[in-house]
Design a protein around this motif. Structure first.
Motif, PDB file in Angstrom:
ATOM      1  N   UNK A   1      52.924  30.998-140.154  1.00 44.45           N
ATOM      2  CA  UNK A   1      52.615  29.766-140.837  1.00 44.45           C
ATOM      3  C   UNK A   1      53.561  29.636-142.019  1.00 44.45           C
ATOM      4  N   UNK A   2      53.937  28.417-142.321  1.00 42.25           N
ATOM      5  CA  UNK A   2      54.843  28.143-143.431  1.00 42.25           C
ATOM      6  C   UNK A   2      54.082  28.118-144.749  1.00 42.25           C
ATOM      7  N   UNK A   3      54.813  28.205-145.855  1.00 45.60           N
ATOM      8  CA  UNK A   3      54.193  28.282-147.179  1.00 45.60           C
ATOM      9  C   UNK A   3      53.323  27.065-147.476  1.00 45.60           C
ATOM     10  N   UNK A   4      53.754  25.882-147.062  1.00 48.43           N
ATOM     11  CA  UNK A   4      52.958  24.680-147.295  1.00 48.43           C
ATOM     12  C   UNK A   4      51.627  24.724-146.570  1.00 48.43           C
ATOM     13  N   UNK A   5      51.642  25.236-145.356  1.00 49.63           N
ATOM     14  CA  UNK A   5      50.401  25.369-144.590  1.00 49.63           C
ATOM     15  C   UNK A   5      49.462  26.362-145.269  1.00 49.63           C
ATOM     16  N   UNK A   6      50.014  27.497-145.698  1.00 51.68           N
ATOM     17  CA  UNK A   6      49.198  28.499-146.366  1.00 51.68           C
ATOM     18  C   UNK A   6      48.624  27.940-147.663  1.00 51.68           C
ATOM     19  N   UNK A   7      49.422  27.187-148.387  1.00 57.50           N
ATOM     20  CA  UNK A   7      48.946  26.579-149.635  1.00 57.50           C
ATOM     21  C   UNK A   7      47.775  25.644-149.357  1.00 57.50           C
ATOM     22  N   UNK A   8      47.905  24.785-148.361  1.00 58.61           N
ATOM     23  CA  UNK A   8      46.813  23.855-148.033  1.00 58.61           C
ATOM     24  C   UNK A   8      45.552  24.602-147.580  1.00 58.61           C
ATOM     25  N   UNK A   9      45.726  25.596-146.748  1.00 59.86           N
ATOM     26  CA  UNK A   9      44.568  26.320-146.203  1.00 59.86           C
ATOM     27  C   UNK A   9      43.828  27.131-147.264  1.00 59.86           C
TER      28      UNK A   9
ATOM     29  N   UNK B   1      53.189  39.245-148.622  1.00 61.77           N
ATOM     30  CA  UNK B   1      54.490  39.402-147.971  1.00 61.77           C
ATOM     31  C   UNK B   1      54.732  38.267-146.993  1.00 61.77           C
ATOM     32  N   UNK B   2      56.009  37.974-146.811  1.00 64.69           N
ATOM     33  CA  UNK B   2      56.407  36.965-145.838  1.00 64.69           C
ATOM     34  C   UNK B   2      57.683  37.446-145.174  1.00 64.69           C
ATOM     35  N   UNK B   3      58.037  36.767-144.135  1.00 63.66           N
ATOM     36  CA  UNK B   3      59.347  36.992-143.525  1.00 63.66           C
ATOM     37  C   UNK B   3      60.135  35.708-143.694  1.00 63.66           C
ATOM     38  N   UNK B   4      61.444  35.830-143.624  1.00 61.67           N
ATOM     39  CA  UNK B   4      62.291  34.655-143.791  1.00 61.67           C
ATOM     40  C   UNK B   4      62.875  34.246-142.446  1.00 61.67           C
ATOM     41  N   UNK B   5      62.791  32.978-142.178  1.00 64.22           N
ATOM     42  CA  UNK B   5      63.429  32.430-140.993  1.00 64.22           C
ATOM     43  C   UNK B   5      64.925  32.283-141.282  1.00 64.22           C
ATOM     44  N   UNK B   6      65.742  32.086-140.261  1.00 66.01           N
ATOM     45  CA  UNK B   6      67.186  31.912-140.495  1.00 66.01           C
ATOM     46  C   UNK B   6      67.502  30.771-141.468  1.00 66.01           C
ATOM     47  N   UNK B   7      66.650  29.747-141.504  1.00 64.57           N
ATOM     48  CA  UNK B   7      66.886  28.632-142.425  1.00 64.57           C
ATOM     49  C   UNK B   7      66.372  28.917-143.841  1.00 64.57           C
ATOM     50  N   UNK B   8      65.830  30.120-144.073  1.00 59.79           N
ATOM     51  CA  UNK B   8      65.362  30.513-145.399  1.00 59.79           C
ATOM     52  C   UNK B   8      63.894  30.239-145.653  1.00 59.79           C
ATOM     53  N   UNK B   9      63.221  29.559-144.752  1.00 56.97           N
ATOM     54  CA  UNK B   9      61.799  29.258-144.935  1.00 56.97           C
ATOM     55  C   UNK B   9      60.979  30.542-144.850  1.00 56.97           C
ATOM     56  N   UNK B  10      59.959  30.607-145.696  1.00 57.67           N
ATOM     57  CA  UNK B  10      59.022  31.731-145.648  1.00 57.67           C
ATOM     58  C   UNK B  10      58.011  31.485-144.535  1.00 57.67           C
TER      59      UNK B  10
END
Length: 117
Positions: free
Chosen positions: A1-9, A27-36
């Motif tokens: 899940x992306x950071x925005x989704x986690x924030x909303x939830x 902890x998070x992982x980074x996608x190739x585009x830099x998104x957490x």
């Protein structure tokens, strides 16, 4: 899940989630585009962090006890942190005493102002 989704939830701001990550609570992982991206346990982890913060624990101590926290924020016995928890409890008790004294002072000032005016 992306950071925005986690924030909303979780009802937590993205900025706060980044802070939790920076101080080692999340902890998070980074996608190739830099998104957490966060795994499925991130919601429960954020709930535990928030419960422990609400209990007055500093982030440094939360990092130590987080692995021992249940979903509701209660703590199981956790090796090596009992002394730190007792120290924090003492600090909270001292703070509660300070607040009680400040409250009494304010009540007296209000009562005095009401009787004088």
């Amino acid at each position: 899940m992306l950071i925005g989704q986690l924030a909303r939830r979780t009802g937590t701001s993205e900025r706060q989630l980044r802070y939790y990550e920076r101080v080692g609570l999340l902890t998070s992982t980074r996608q190739p585009n830099g998104y957490r991206t966060y795994d499925a346990t991130a919601e429960q982890t954020v709930a535990r962090i928030r419960a422990l913060l609400a209990a007055g624990l500093p982030t440094q101590l939360i990092r130590q006890v987080l692995p021992c926290a249940s979903a509701d924020g209660s703590l199981r016995p956790c090796p090596g942190v009992l002394k730190n928890l007792r120290t924090q409890l003492t600090r909270l008790d001292e703070r509660a005493d300070e607040l009680a004294r400040a409250r009494e002072t304010l009540q007296r000032a209000i009562a005095h102002a009401e009787t004088a005016g």
